[in-house]
Write a protein that holds these residues in place. Structure first.
Motif, PDB file in Angstrom:
ATOM      1  N   ASN A 196       0.833  -1.202   0.000  1.00  0.00           N
ATOM      2  CA  ASN A 196       0.000   0.000   0.000  1.00  0.00           C
ATOM      3  C   ASN A 196       0.871   1.257   0.000  1.00  0.00           C
ATOM      4  N   ASN A 233       1.097   3.878  -3.141  1.00  0.00           N
ATOM      5  CA  ASN A 233       0.783   5.283  -2.901  1.00  0.00           C
ATOM      6  C   ASN A 233       1.882   6.186  -3.442  1.00  0.00           C
ATOM      7  N   ARG A 234       3.144   5.783  -3.229  1.00  0.00           N
ATOM      8  CA  ARG A 234       4.253   6.586  -3.734  1.00  0.00           C
ATOM      9  C   ARG A 234       4.260   6.601  -5.271  1.00  0.00           C
ATOM     10  N   ALA A 267       1.605   6.280  -7.164  1.00  0.00           N
ATOM     11  CA  ALA A 267       0.501   7.153  -7.552  1.00  0.00           C
ATOM     12  C   ALA A 267       0.879   8.622  -7.353  1.00  0.00           C
ATOM     13  N   GLU A 268       1.636   8.938  -6.279  1.00  0.00           N
ATOM     14  CA  GLU A 268       2.082  10.304  -6.029  1.00  0.00           C
ATOM     15  C   GLU A 268       2.963  10.814  -7.163  1.00  0.00           C
ATOM     16  N   SER A 298      -4.749   9.249 -10.139  1.00  0.00           N
ATOM     17  CA  SER A 298      -4.953   9.783  -8.794  1.00  0.00           C
ATOM     18  C   SER A 298      -6.189   9.185  -8.120  1.00  0.00           C
ATOM     19  N   ARG A 305      -5.943   6.741  -5.258  1.00  0.00           N
ATOM     20  CA  ARG A 305      -5.649   7.211  -3.903  1.00  0.00           C
ATOM     21  C   ARG A 305      -6.866   7.837  -3.239  1.00  0.00           C
ATOM     22  N   THR A 356      -9.010   5.835   4.483  1.00  0.00           N
ATOM     23  CA  THR A 356      -7.877   5.051   3.991  1.00  0.00           C
ATOM     24  C   THR A 356      -7.933   4.951   2.473  1.00  0.00           C
ATOM     25  N   THR A 357      -6.790   4.658   1.852  1.00  0.00           N
ATOM     26  CA  THR A 357      -6.745   4.475   0.398  1.00  0.00           C
ATOM     27  C   THR A 357      -7.267   3.079   0.069  1.00  0.00           C
ATOM     28  N   ILE A 369      -6.432   1.016  -3.379  1.00  0.00           N
ATOM     29  CA  ILE A 369      -5.113   0.372  -3.426  1.00  0.00           C
ATOM     30  C   ILE A 369      -5.071  -0.832  -2.500  1.00  0.00           C
ATOM     31  N   ASN A 397      -3.616  13.805   0.269  1.00  0.00           N
ATOM     32  CA  ASN A 397      -5.048  13.734   0.043  1.00  0.00           C
ATOM     33  C   ASN A 397      -5.717  14.848   0.825  1.00  0.00           C
TER      34      ASN A 397
END
Length: 538
Positions: free
Chosen positions: A210, A214-215, A217-218, A224, A227, A235-236, A239, A374
């Motif tokens: 996760n 997230n990184r 996606a960042e 996006s 996320r 929470t995401t 993902i 977020n």
């Protein structure tokens, strides 16, 4: 009762694993953090079981003696894989040793996990990492290395091959020179230890994946919307659900065969380490002036460079193991290469699609290394603090990314296990102007929160960043403290007013807004280099 039935052990393992994955999927969706205290209890319990096995193994060897297993390499066609078709890869000499090492590479799993939890390690990170690595080394050496060696001395070789090949430590428990009831107890303890450690590994995998996704996606590689926050738990969840679904698919495809899973895991670990080491070596030459808290030993100074000879030798070893594993583990190679290519093409396609639409706005480059966050808006101040659950609360007011001495003091002196740390930035708007774009941070706010997030990561602290729009910052800070039931406010010194005048403004504003039924205390601290001014609001 004249009733009998049989179960397929691997089928039961698959069903049980899917249940565990579902459980931890729900826990991560809810945002339930894994308890470090529970993990410590598991490690202590496992250590006690391993220690008992060590003691009873030494007693058994003393009482019965020992027999070395055949000291020769025995590679089956399955263990050789494609290598059996190449004469120059026949398992002799160093090639045979590398093949044997490749089959035992799972011992690296404990160290590999450190990369996933690096952000959560408390400051100072390097000394704490050294301690963690040393503990893992001792634990692995005694309970993985020494106990496995004892199984070869105590268990007859034919039983190792035919009866206990899937669980050597259970076999060791049953072959000790102790009463039968104690054998059963030790075997139960071994299975229980494995149960606790492996279900923890499922959760660690979800948390680690996760974080990585997230990184990615960042960085604008994944869309996006992946996320997007869960409306209830924050929470995401997309993902997390994707990772859990992939876990379930892998378990089903493996059919419960732990050797296939182990080989696939070894493929991932080895090539991850290979690329990590290669990137570190390249970084040493590209960023030779970069300040380093610690360097891998054995470095040779040459002109302006420090040639990482130790890293290069380690890279050669790990790279050799990776290449050998490609030839000897057919299923893992095909699955690993296929999965890597699938992810590569998926990420490439997704990245180009992002670029064609809005990725040009969010792309991270050398001049804009911003932390993506977020953003969720609330209509009133009360809603900002509804998710705070810890018994203590501290409000840290921030504004200038170059004036965060007070935030550093909080990280160094406040325990976030029992204290919610809320970092508040008051966006000052003059007159009757009202902001209409709450979903976008300004460049100044991005710089501020990037510094805050990096500092929190360095100290391994959890924070709650909040931005409030107002035309009166002191009033807003005190109102937030009242509404959120904070016991302390920490601020940096004002560069225009000075600490004394700043505290007078706070006292005057408090006199105007103090509720009549207020029966508590709020401690206000103004902190700058080597000094602190405190005041109690009653």
């Amino acid at each position: 009762f004249s009733f009998s039935f049989s179960l397929n052990p691997r089928g039961v393992a698959v069903i049980f694993s899917l249940c565990v994955i579902y459980y931890f999927w729900r826990e991560n969706i809810k945002g339930v953090k894994e308890s470090s205290e529970n993990n410590i209890k598991i490690v202590i319990f496992t250590g006690i079981v391993g220690f008992l096995l060590l003691i009873f193994s030494i007693y058994t060897i003393y009482k019965r003696g020992y027999n070395f297993p055949p000291f020769e390499f025995r590679f089956t066609d399955e263990s050789l894989g494609w290598a059996k078709n190449f004469d120059f890869l026949k398992p002799i000499g160093i090639i045979g040793v590398l093949m044997a090492l490749g089959h035992s590479i799972l011992a690296l799993s404990g160290l590999e996990t450190l990369a996933q939890v690096y952000r959560e390690i408390e400051d100072p990170k390097i000394p704490n990492l050294k301690k963690a690595v040393f503990i893992i080394f001792i634990f692995s050496f005694l309970f993985t290395g020494v106990l496995t060696f004892f199984t070869g001395l105590i268990i007859p070789f034919d039983k190792i091959v035919n009866n206990y090949y899937e669980n050597l430590l259970s076999g060791l428990a049953m072959e000790l020179a102790v009463p039968f009831f104690l054998k059963i107890f030790l075997k139960f303890a071994v299975v229980l230890s494995a149960f606790f450690m492996l279900i923890g590994a499922v959760n660690t995998a979800i948390v680690g994946a996760n974080g990585i996704m997230n990184r990615v996606a960042e960085d604008g590689i994944l869309p996006s919307w992946m996320r997007k926050l869960h409306p209830k738990y924050g929470t995401t969840y997309i993902i997390i659900s994707t990772v859990a679904l992939l876990q379930g698919i892998i378990v089903i495809l493996s059919g419960g065969d732990i050797f296939i899973l182990g080989e696939a895991y070894a493929f991932g670990v080895l090539w991850s380490l290979t690329f990590d080491l290669a990137s570190l070596i390249v970084l040493r030459f590209k960023r030779y002036d970069l300040k380093k808290e610690w360097m891998f030993p054995l470095n040779i100074e040459w002109k302006r460079y420090k040639i990482p000879l130790g890293l290069i030798l380690l890279f050669i070893l790990i790279f050799s193991l990776s290449i050998i594993n490609l030839f000897t583990k057919k299923v893992a190679t095909m699955a690993g290469v296929s999965f890597s290519l699938f992810l590569y093409f998926l990420f490439t396609y997704s990245e180009k699609k992002q670029q064609s639409s809005y990725f040009d706005i969010h792309k991270i480059n050398e001049t804009d290394k911003e932390e993506k966050v977020n953003i969720k808006t609330e209509s009133n101040i009360e809603s900002l603090f509804k998710n705070l659950t810890k018994k203590n609360r501290i409000l840290v007011a921030v504004r200038n990314p170059n004036n965060l001495v007070h935030l550093r003091w909080v990280f160094e002196n406040v325990n976030d296990e029992d204290t919610d740390i809320v970092v508040l930035n008051v966006k000052v708007e003059k007159g009757y102007n009202q902001s209409s774009n709450y979903e976008t941070l300004t460049l100044e706010e991005k710089d501020l929160f990037r510094e805050i997030i990096l500092m929190a990561e360095k100290y391994g602290k959890t924070i709650h960043p909040v931005v409030v729009y107002s035309n009166e910052p002191v009033y807003t800070i005190l109102t937030c403290a009242l509404v959120g039931c904070f016991s302390r406010i920490v601020m940096g010194v004002s560069g225009t007013l000075g600490a004394e005048t700043q505290m007078e403004d706070i006292a005057l504003m408090w006199g105007m807004i103090r509720p009549k039924n207020f029966n508590s205390n709020i401690e206000v601290n103004i902190i700058w280099e080597s000094r602190r001014l405190s005041y109690i609001l009653t």
